[in-house]
Design an enzyme around this catalytic site. Sequence first.
Site, PDB file in Angstrom:
ATOM      1  N   LYS A 152       0.882  -1.171   0.000  1.00 42.16           N
ATOM      2  CA  LYS A 152       0.000   0.000   0.000  1.00 42.16           C
ATOM      3  C   LYS A 152       0.921   1.222   0.000  1.00 42.16           C
ATOM      4  CE  LYS A 152      -3.559  -0.098   2.878  1.00 42.16           C
ATOM      5  NZ  LYS A 152      -4.796   0.110   2.081  1.00 42.16           N
TER       6      LYS A 152
HETATM    7  N1  PMP Z   1      -7.260  -3.095  -2.433  1.00 46.77           N
HETATM    8  C1  PMP Z   1      -6.832  -1.851  -2.209  1.00 46.77           C
HETATM    9  C2  PMP Z   1      -6.265  -1.067  -3.349  1.00 46.77           C
HETATM   10  C3  PMP Z   1      -6.906  -1.299  -0.913  1.00 46.77           C
HETATM   11  O1  PMP Z   1      -6.482  -0.040  -0.689  1.00 46.77           O
HETATM   12  C4  PMP Z   1      -7.452  -2.064   0.129  1.00 46.77           C
HETATM   13  C5  PMP Z   1      -7.566  -1.469   1.511  1.00 46.77           C
HETATM   14  N2  PMP Z   1      -6.420  -1.702   2.265  1.00 46.77           N
HETATM   15  C6  PMP Z   1      -7.869  -3.367  -0.143  1.00 46.77           C
HETATM   16  C7  PMP Z   1      -7.769  -3.851  -1.436  1.00 46.77           C
HETATM   17  C8  PMP Z   1      -8.400  -4.251   0.941  1.00 46.77           C
HETATM   18  O2  PMP Z   1      -7.356  -4.624   1.818  1.00 46.77           O
HETATM   19  P1  PMP Z   1      -7.612  -4.949   3.345  1.00 46.77           P
HETATM   20  O3  PMP Z   1      -8.640  -6.006   3.402  1.00 46.77           O
HETATM   21  O4  PMP Z   1      -6.299  -5.386   3.856  1.00 46.77           O
HETATM   22  O5  PMP Z   1      -8.070  -3.683   3.974  1.00 46.77           O
END
Ligand code: PMP
Length: 299
Positions: A152
Amino acid sequence: MDKAYIRGEVVPSEEAKISIASHSIQYGSTVFGGMRGYQKGEKFHLFRLEDHFDRLFKATKIFGMDIKMNFGEFQEAVFDLIRANKPEGDFYIRPFIYSDDEELTPKFIGINFDLAMYMIPLGDYLDTSRGLKLMVSSWKKFSDAAISTKAKAGGAYLNASLARSEAMRCGYDEALVMDDNWNIVEGSAENFLIVYRGEVIIPELGSAMLEGITIRTVIEILRMNGIEPRFEKIDRSMTYTADEVLLTGTGAQILFAESVDGREISKTSGKICELLRKNYDAIINNEHEKSKDWLTIVE
Ligand code: PMP
């Protein structure tokens, strides 16, 4: 939530400042996480803290950011911040690795990186009571050949912001983004799965999707319920004709689509959505066999 964590200590948020000339402001050179804390009486349940730590520090490895921290140190910093903020209700913690160096050259070598964190109260990030109106964005998700899709990374969220803004301008709730091969890989900040001819299909991990912690949880919930998802490419037509289209994420939790590009999917949440929500709620409330593995309880 007026306290933040920066330079190794918890300070009033207004003192948590970095230079406008910093590498992170100028080049978006941050990697970040996003974790939820659920209030349960006097206690707070942090969901999959160690997995969030693991993804955050793997992201620093991908970019070659020079920072070392073990899980114990990270957890202690998180606890200190929560206790200083004395939250009332559910919250979200944003840990991130940034550089305050005033370095003009966009590079990672010879740059100092550090951990900072802040917290905000957070109920639902998107409306969970109804289905979402989704739009397949004209902005594509970048590929891992350009910027890591498994981290991220702050700067990379310019791409998500473009997609989400386009969807909002066109009157939709959220965007779906396609990869270079025109397969749908995720939402702007959520993972994506469909129920298609009775089977659950999730994009392949090696696609441009982020490896979300919620989708990993979903995969385990499905398996515990005797459902083996398939990991495959999902195109636009499959999405339009799916029985259920779901988005998952720390902020979003588990959401269903009412429509995609104006094609109706479902006015109400489907069977898989309900199964996932029921299990997810039990997990975060410490009422599920997996709760002991995935919850960190803060007193
Ligand atoms: N894809 C993206 C691009 C994101 O920013 C997120 C949020 N973190 C997710 C998927 C989902 O990830 P998570 O379940 O770890 O929050």
